[in-house]
Design an enzyme around this catalytic site. Structure first.
Site, PDB file in Angstrom:
ATOM      1  N   GLU A 161      34.899  42.452  37.005  1.00  0.00           N
ATOM      2  CA  GLU A 161      35.447  42.277  35.511  1.00  0.00           C
ATOM      3  C   GLU A 161      34.331  41.172  34.958  1.00  0.00           C
ATOM      4  O   GLU A 161      34.775  40.059  34.407  1.00  0.00           O
ATOM      5  CB  GLU A 161      36.890  41.681  35.498  1.00  0.00           C
ATOM      6  CG  GLU A 161      37.882  42.703  35.887  1.00  0.00           C
ATOM      7  CD  GLU A 161      39.363  42.291  35.672  1.00  0.00           C
ATOM      8  OE1 GLU A 161      39.402  40.986  35.376  1.00  0.00           O
ATOM      9  OE2 GLU A 161      40.171  43.028  35.970  1.00  0.00           O
ATOM     10  N   GLU A 203      42.006  48.505  40.097  1.00  0.00           N
ATOM     11  CA  GLU A 203      43.051  47.403  39.923  1.00  0.00           C
ATOM     12  C   GLU A 203      44.039  48.437  38.947  1.00  0.00           C
ATOM     13  O   GLU A 203      43.474  48.639  37.742  1.00  0.00           O
ATOM     14  CB  GLU A 203      42.912  46.249  39.151  1.00  0.00           C
ATOM     15  CG  GLU A 203      42.394  45.408  40.428  1.00  0.00           C
ATOM     16  CD  GLU A 203      41.855  44.071  40.024  1.00  0.00           C
ATOM     17  OE1 GLU A 203      42.603  43.469  38.833  1.00  0.00           O
ATOM     18  OE2 GLU A 203      40.936  43.520  40.334  1.00  0.00           O
TER      19      GLU A 203
HETATM   20  C1  FCB Z   1      42.445  40.975  36.922  1.00  0.00           C
HETATM   21  C2  FCB Z   1      41.870  40.403  37.843  1.00  0.00           C
HETATM   22  C3  FCB Z   1      42.867  40.262  39.297  1.00  0.00           C
HETATM   23  C4  FCB Z   1      44.056  39.684  38.869  1.00  0.00           C
HETATM   24  C5  FCB Z   1      44.703  40.889  37.887  1.00  0.00           C
HETATM   25  C6  FCB Z   1      46.160  40.614  37.618  1.00  0.00           C
HETATM   26  O1  FCB Z   1      42.014  40.889  35.536  1.00  0.00           O
HETATM   27  O2  FCB Z   1      40.703  41.103  38.251  1.00  0.00           O
HETATM   28  O3  FCB Z   1      42.136  39.017  39.830  1.00  0.00           O
HETATM   29  O4  FCB Z   1      44.297  38.548  38.471  1.00  0.00           O
HETATM   30  O5  FCB Z   1      44.085  40.718  36.769  1.00  0.00           O
END
Ligand code: FCB
Length: 500
Positions: free
Chosen positions: A217, A411
């Site tokens: 990110e 994620e």
């Molecule tokens: C993302 C991050 C991860 C976690 C989630 C909830 O932005 O990559 O580390 O904090 O959010």
């Protein structure tokens, strides 16, 4: 003949055809800083900018960070074997996304060491062996590791976020950034050193890993680190400043770092698959504002990593001198993190003379206990005030797929302490994912839920509960939430509940 074919198609085996391919990767994602510390001794790493940042008294006093101590974490450093078993046996995972902590491996400056062998003389041997054992444990259980080289943290020998914050005091949002030693992603030295670190990691762990994430990110690092305005943008990542030129410089350095790390890993292992992970937000609302927000947050970095576009003035046009071969083609796949929708309104004028397209105001988070003055949730929100919006996932998968590379959902998940929304959230998002795959919008190869267990949610600390497992901070015992069972059923049969 025809009749038997019809009967065969109707037979349970065929009727129960998979929603996701046999070789699809299923797993959870965790990150080192968020999970490793905990228990007694806490095995916390004190050499990262996030350690300094989350313990900083001024940050705690003005509410920029929660004040929670990362030392009270789930203690994955000690429990990694048991955690890997949970992922495999309780969730049916065949893959495991994790990160290694640069500042644990190299707690002191590696200045002057260029090659993996030279770096290896400076490495913390116990930490290096630890990650080797963890990767072996993951593989030994039949899971494929996906290893992230940078998940938000930097060693303090490259980034002193408190000093950077101090240097920016009184500097306006469009003023040139002041020079600061140990400037983190503002500093080209960080870029060079990151390339070397990546080479070392691939040299040391390449025999155990074939899926690598360069940077997690990057846009979140840039925006939450360098675009902080109380009440509007308030991610409060280190160094917690408000400077558009700094944010742009950070993005460009992160793109360069991605390219160097990509090349470094490939030099060690030509067949490795390497890519960045992009956080994608579903922007809706004011059409122009949403389009600009989508460009700035979702596309600028990927355009750099895949096409080599270096949109210095972030005006959405790629002019002469903004195409760079040293950035282009540095992704074998695109990792997508998807969490929520953001409703955008378009203010009449750009907020910045540096970033022409920054002429929108997004609402990313609604009222929740840590943000009591936020606007009320307009529909359904998580414990952490994120608006649940599976519909938005489709367009973002199309967007990611349009780069022509394989995609991993690296994620997806929610903060839900009492676990009364998690199963539905996952199934709804997976249904959209399946639809996007069937319609050929993206070649998606795997899905990682965030997260295996509750962990340290950066500036928000331990309040948001993202895990399939909770834990007892004293004993580190894990407790399974009910939604884990549903995820396991999905991973086992590659099939979503409820048919259609
Ligand atoms: C993302 C991050 C991860 C976690 C989630 C909830 O932005 O990559 O580390 O904090 O959010």
């Amino acid at each position: 003949m025809v009749l038997s074919l019809v009967l065969a198609l109707a037979a349970p085996g065929v009727a129960a055809a998979r929603d996701f391919p046999e070789d699809f990767l299923w797993g959870t994602a965790i990150a080192a800083f968020q999970t490793e510390a905990g228990g007694r001794p806490a095995n916390a790493d004190t050499h990262s900018d996030w350690w300094a940042w989350s313990h900083d008294p001024a940050n705690i006093a003005n509410g920029h960070v929660s004040g929670d101590r990362v030392e009270r974490g789930p203690g994955h450093w000690r429990r990694y074997r048991a955690d890997a078993r949970l992922a495999r046996r309780r969730l049916g995972a065949n893959a495991f996304r994790l990160s290694i902590e640069w500042s644990r491996l190299f707690p002191r400056s590696t200045h002057g060491a260029r090659t993996p062998r030279q770096l290896d003389r400076l490495v913390d041997r116990a930490a290096a062996r630890h990650y080797e054992a963890e990767l072996r444990a993951i593989r030994g259980l039949g899971m494929r590791p996906m290893l992230t080289l940078n998940h938000f943290t930097l060693p303090t020998w490259l980034h002193d976020p408190i000093a950077v914050r101090a240097a920016f005091a009184g500097v306006g949002p469009d003023d040139p950034p002041p020079a600061v030693a140990r400037g983190g992603w503002l500093d080209e030295r960080t870029v060079t050193e990151f390339g070397r670190f990546a080479a070392w990691a691939a040299w040391r762990y390449g025999h155990l890993v074939d899926l690598w994430v360069t940077i997690n990110e990057p846009m979140v690092v840039a925006v939450n680190g360098y675009v902080n305005v109380a009440g509007a943008f308030a991610g409060w990542f280190p160094p917690g400043v408000y400077s558009f030129p700094a944010a742009v410089r950070a993005v460009r350095n992160l793109a360069k770092a991605n390219a160097l790390a990509y090349d470094a890993v490939h030099r060690q292992d030509r067949r490795a698959r390497v890519g960045p992970v992009q956080n994608m937000i579903a922007f809706t609302g004011d059409r122009r504002g949403a389009e600009h927000a989508d460009y700035v947050f979702n596309r600028v970095f990927l355009n750099a990593a895949v096409k080599g576009w270096d949109d210095k003035d972030v005006d959405g046009r790629i002019e002469a001198g903004e195409r760079r071969r040293d950035l282009r083609g540095r992704a074998d796949f695109i990792g997508v993190n998807y969490y929520f929708r953001s409703r955008v309104i378009g203010p009449p004028a750009p907020a910045s003379s540096t970033v022409a397209l920054f002429d929108f105001l997004p609402t990313n988070t609604y009222r929740h206990p840590l943000n009591p003055t936020g606007p009320p949730c307009p529909t359904v929100c998580t414990d952490f005030g994120a608006e649940v919006y599976p519909q938005g996932f489709r367009g973002l998968l199309r967007r990611a797929g349009s780069y022509g590379l394989p995609v991993y959902v690296t994620e997806n998940g929610l903060a839900d302490a009492d676990d009364d929304m998690r199963a539905e959230y996952l199934v709804d998002h997976l249904r959209v994912l399946r639809g996007a795959m069937r319609d050929g919008l993206a070649r998606v190869k795997g899905y990682f839920a965030w997260s295996l267990m509750d962990n340290f949610e950066w500036a928000a600390g331990y309040y948001p509960k993202f895990g399939f497992f909770s834990y007892d901070p004293r004993t580190l015992a894990r407790h399974e939430r009910a939604s884990a069972r549903i995820f396991h059923t999905i991973t086992r049969f590659g099939r979503l509940p409820g048919g259609q």
